[in-house]
Design a protein around this motif. Structure first.
Motif, PDB file in Angstrom:
ATOM      1  N   CYS A 186      -2.548 -67.965  68.008  1.00 47.38           N
ATOM      2  CA  CYS A 186      -1.232 -67.810  67.377  1.00 47.38           C
ATOM      3  C   CYS A 186      -0.859 -66.368  67.065  1.00 47.38           C
ATOM      4  O   CYS A 186       0.261 -66.107  66.611  1.00 47.38           O
ATOM      5  N   GLY A 187      -1.784 -65.439  67.271  1.00 45.16           N
ATOM      6  CA  GLY A 187      -1.483 -64.045  66.992  1.00 45.16           C
ATOM      7  C   GLY A 187      -1.216 -63.776  65.533  1.00 45.16           C
ATOM      8  O   GLY A 187      -0.410 -62.906  65.187  1.00 45.16           O
ATOM      9  N   ALA A 188      -1.862 -64.499  64.656  1.00 38.98           N
ATOM     10  CA  ALA A 188      -1.582 -64.395  63.229  1.00 38.98           C
ATOM     11  C   ALA A 188      -2.874 -64.416  62.421  1.00 38.98           C
ATOM     12  O   ALA A 188      -3.943 -64.737  62.946  1.00 38.98           O
ATOM     13  N   ARG A 189      -2.733 -64.088  61.159  1.00 38.51           N
ATOM     14  CA  ARG A 189      -3.891 -64.029  60.266  1.00 38.51           C
ATOM     15  C   ARG A 189      -4.028 -65.335  59.499  1.00 38.51           C
ATOM     16  O   ARG A 189      -3.146 -65.726  58.732  1.00 38.51           O
ATOM     17  N   TRP A 190      -5.136 -65.985  59.721  1.00 38.27           N
ATOM     18  CA  TRP A 190      -5.442 -67.253  59.070  1.00 38.27           C
ATOM     19  C   TRP A 190      -5.404 -67.116  57.554  1.00 38.27           C
ATOM     20  O   TRP A 190      -4.826 -67.948  56.848  1.00 38.27           O
ATOM     21  N   ASP A 191      -6.002 -66.053  57.016  1.00 32.38           N
ATOM     22  CA  ASP A 191      -6.104 -65.912  55.573  1.00 32.38           C
ATOM     23  C   ASP A 191      -4.742 -65.740  54.924  1.00 32.38           C
ATOM     24  O   ASP A 191      -4.501 -66.254  53.819  1.00 32.38           O
ATOM     25  N   ARG A 192      -3.806 -65.037  55.589  1.00 37.26           N
ATOM     26  CA  ARG A 192      -2.501 -64.840  54.989  1.00 37.26           C
ATOM     27  C   ARG A 192      -1.699 -66.141  54.957  1.00 37.26           C
ATOM     28  O   ARG A 192      -1.005 -66.424  53.983  1.00 37.26           O
ATOM     29  N   CYS A 193      -1.816 -66.921  56.022  1.00 38.76           N
ATOM     30  CA  CYS A 193      -1.124 -68.215  56.026  1.00 38.76           C
ATOM     31  C   CYS A 193      -1.653 -69.109  54.916  1.00 38.76           C
ATOM     32  O   CYS A 193      -0.879 -69.723  54.170  1.00 38.76           O
ATOM     33  N   LEU A 194      -2.987 -69.184  54.802  1.00 37.14           N
ATOM     34  CA  LEU A 194      -3.570 -70.048  53.782  1.00 37.14           C
ATOM     35  C   LEU A 194      -3.271 -69.551  52.379  1.00 37.14           C
ATOM     36  O   LEU A 194      -3.105 -70.347  51.448  1.00 37.14           O
TER      37      LEU A 194
END
Length: 625
Positions: free
Chosen positions: A416-424
């Protein structure tokens, strides 16, 4: 980890790999010497294996979804050798595009690329009425309906990645959007439910099936038929007398099944109505529910039952309900839930708990198909990007124990080209640990506190003391983000919402005591500083929310959210005027501040309450809590 492709080995994967290389999330870029990947198709394989020697890697795969998942695992830095077995023949995602928000074909293509890299091979589009039917101009009227060309475009694009698009429509209930128009008045049984047994009903359903058959290459179709509450008890009863709803349901299902058979379509339905009709409390999950043998035998043999369950946290319950479906003579499809509905951001702890328990049961029971639902009830306010971690988690549960820590972080970056920690982290908009365990909290604080009427404040007893500080800390953590990647506008939106919630929850907690204690200094600060600041915050939030909406969805439906923001801003300004009048003349009372907010159900935890917009914005809403 950078990769490059041995294009001579790509074979049938080449269209998908070309699309990823030109449109996706830098899947082939990175620092260091790239690994050169070759692909080897093994038709009988139920998964993939990856081996590596030097800087050359080989992916042996069964289906395209296996190869693309392997590509993402390599990109995420997996250590070879690796073998993953696919536990399900079909692993899917259901996108709700009918609850006020219609994803554009461009957005769906973007999601398809990420889904493919996760290992998804089925996409269900939940359409209700948002597609064009020749001769039915009120079908999807001013709702952003898809054209036949748009649906064919989505279907063709998904096929590049080996993803089957299964249309998910409604042929009985959940049709309130078309049944509101006079053109369909004669097809109304009760609100939202079609009149069974009518010739014109069969003609309309036939047109639905013709459209779906023309737009999608899949011969499978989901015909809905869930939550048809009150069927056969409204105009149907007036015309035909009292009949057992079980019988009317089966008769209608037989009609629709015959129409499917004529078109070479294989129907599936949500299974809940059979269990609800067998329950004295209309409860899908009632252990006392009784489905007569004759009713079960009357379900057409070609109809597949979809067992949806988002509300249980141990695998034992799911195991029991899978067995109950099998007693009906059916091998069910399992549908998990991502808890995206009635919210502004996905509720990950709740979604993860239910998905993990349900998928564990589905794996152990040997089910061959499962998908995760991304519903958009009550306006589709949820940020679509926030749904992706729930889908990633669902896929990991399908393959076995979900990945944690660095492996899931790296894999999510690759898909997804994104940061898991920021989403969570943004999941804290609904998950407030100080109020209790977040993995079984239904509450949608991030939504209902936002829309709660600031002058009436009739739900203020449910805003705990810890809430303002929780949102203040969350906003600070979300704003401390130097990442400029794909999720940046989404993190900005989440951070702005957290700031607004911090200020608004503090306002709700402080303003009534200040008024009742004649603390004019605090009230003056509210009028002169707090309210103007909050109004600016809500205006910024609206702008950010609109930007995300217009990036992902058709403009139809934004009017609903714009009215919600306008209503909130108007009420904040009304509060300011009322306070100013009171401060100028303390004899002028504010009647709304003279009442004392009550707890709705004393003894029930705040984490149990889930309010939609109508309920949180006005005491005059008739919606149940």
């Amino acid at each position: 980890r950078p990769v490059e492709i041995d294009w001579e080995s790509a074979g049938p994967l080449e269209p998908a790999l070309r699309e990823l290389s030109s449109n996706s999330i830098d899947i082939f870029l990175g620092e260091g010497t790239p690994v050169r990947l070759s692909f080897f198709h093994q038709p009988d394989s139920e998964g993939f294996s990856y081996t590596e020697e030097g800087r050359r890697g080989v992916i042996a795969y069964g289906l395209p979804c296996d190869a693309l998942r392997a590509l993402a695992r390599v990109r995420a830095g997996v250590v070879a050798p690796l073998q993953e077995d696919r536990n399900f023949d079909a692993l899917g995602v259901m996108l709700d595009v009918s609850r006020n928000g219609v994803l554009t074909p461009f957005s769906i293509k973007k999601l398809i690329r990420s889904f493919a890299l996760m290992g998804i091979n089925t996409l269900q589009l939940y359409l209700e009425d948002v597609y064009s039917i020749e001769g039915e101009p009120f079908f999807g009227y001013f709702r952003g309906r898809y054209t036949e060309g748009e649906l064919k475009e989505i279907d063709a694009y998904a096929s590049l990645f080996g993803i089957e698009v299964v249309p998910c429509i409604q042929t009985l209930g959940h049709l309130e959007q078309i049944l509101q128009w006079p053109a369909y008045a004669d097809l109304l049984d009760v609100p939202a439910v079609l009149m069974a047994g009518e010739a014109r009903t069969g003609i309309l359903v036939g047109k639905m099936l013709d459209t779906m058959s023309a737009c999608f290459r899949s011969r499978r179709i989901h015909i809905g038929m869930d939550e048809a509450h009150g069927m056969a008890l409204g105009r149907y009863r007036q015309k035909n007398g009292l009949r057992r709803p079980f019988d009317v349901l089966n008769e209608h299902l037989q009609v629709v099944t015959n129409l499917c058979r004529e078109r070479g379509l294989e129907p599936q339905i949500w299974s809940d109505m059979y269990f609800r009709l067998g329950s004295v409390s209309n409860n899908y999950y009632d252990r006392e529910s009784q489905i007569p043998e004759g009713v079960a035998a009357g379900i057409p043999p070609e109809v597949t039952l979809v067992y949806w369950d988002y509300y249980h946290w141990t695998s034992d319950f799911y195991t029991e309900w899978i067995a109950r479906h099998r007693k009906l003579g059916k091998e069910p499809v399992f549908a998990a839930g991502a808890w995206t509905w009635d919210r502004v951001w996905t509720h990950y702890p709740l979604a993860f708990a239910g998905i993990n328990a349900g998928m564990e049961a589905a794996r152990k029971a040997g089910l061959r198909e499962a998908f995760v639902t991304l519903w958009g009830d009550d306006g589709t306010e949820c940020d679509p990007f926030s749904m992706l971690p729930a889908v990633q988690y669902f896929v990991e549960c399908a393959y076995g124990m979900p990945l944690e820590g660095e492996p899931i972080t790296q894999l999510f970056a690759a898909t997804c080209g994104a940061r898991w920690d920021r989403c969570l982290l943004a999941g804290g908009l609904d998950a407030i640990p100080d109020l209790g365990p977040v993995q079984n909290s239904y509450a949608n604080f991030g939504k209902w506190i936002l829309w709660h009427d600031p002058l009436l404040g009739f739900l203020e007893a449910h805003i705990a003391e810890c809430v303002p500080d929780h949102y203040r800390n969350l906003a600070a953590a979300l704003e401390d983000d130097s990442n400029s990647g794909q999720e940046s506008p989404h993190c900005r939106f989440a951070a702005c919402l957290a700031r607004v919630l911090a200020a608004k929850s503090r306002l709700h907690r402080d303003i009534r005591p200040a008024y009742q204690n004649k603390d004019n200094q605090t009230l003056r600060q509210v009028v002169e500083q707090d309210l103007p600041s909050l109004v600016r915050g809500v205006e910024e939030l609206q702008t950010l929310h609109r930007g995300i909406w217009m990036e992902w969805r058709k403009p139809f439906g934004w009017d609903v959210l714009e009215r919600r923001y306008a209503g909130l801003l108007s009420r904040l300004r009304t509060l300011g005027r009322e306070l100013s009048v009171h401060l100028d003349d303390p004899r002028r009372l504010i009647p709304e501040m003279e009442e004392e907010p009550l707890r709705l159900l004393p003894g029930k935890q705040d984490t149990d309450f889930h309010f939609n917009h109508a309920r949180s914005s006005s005491v005059n809403a008739r919606n149940s809590i």
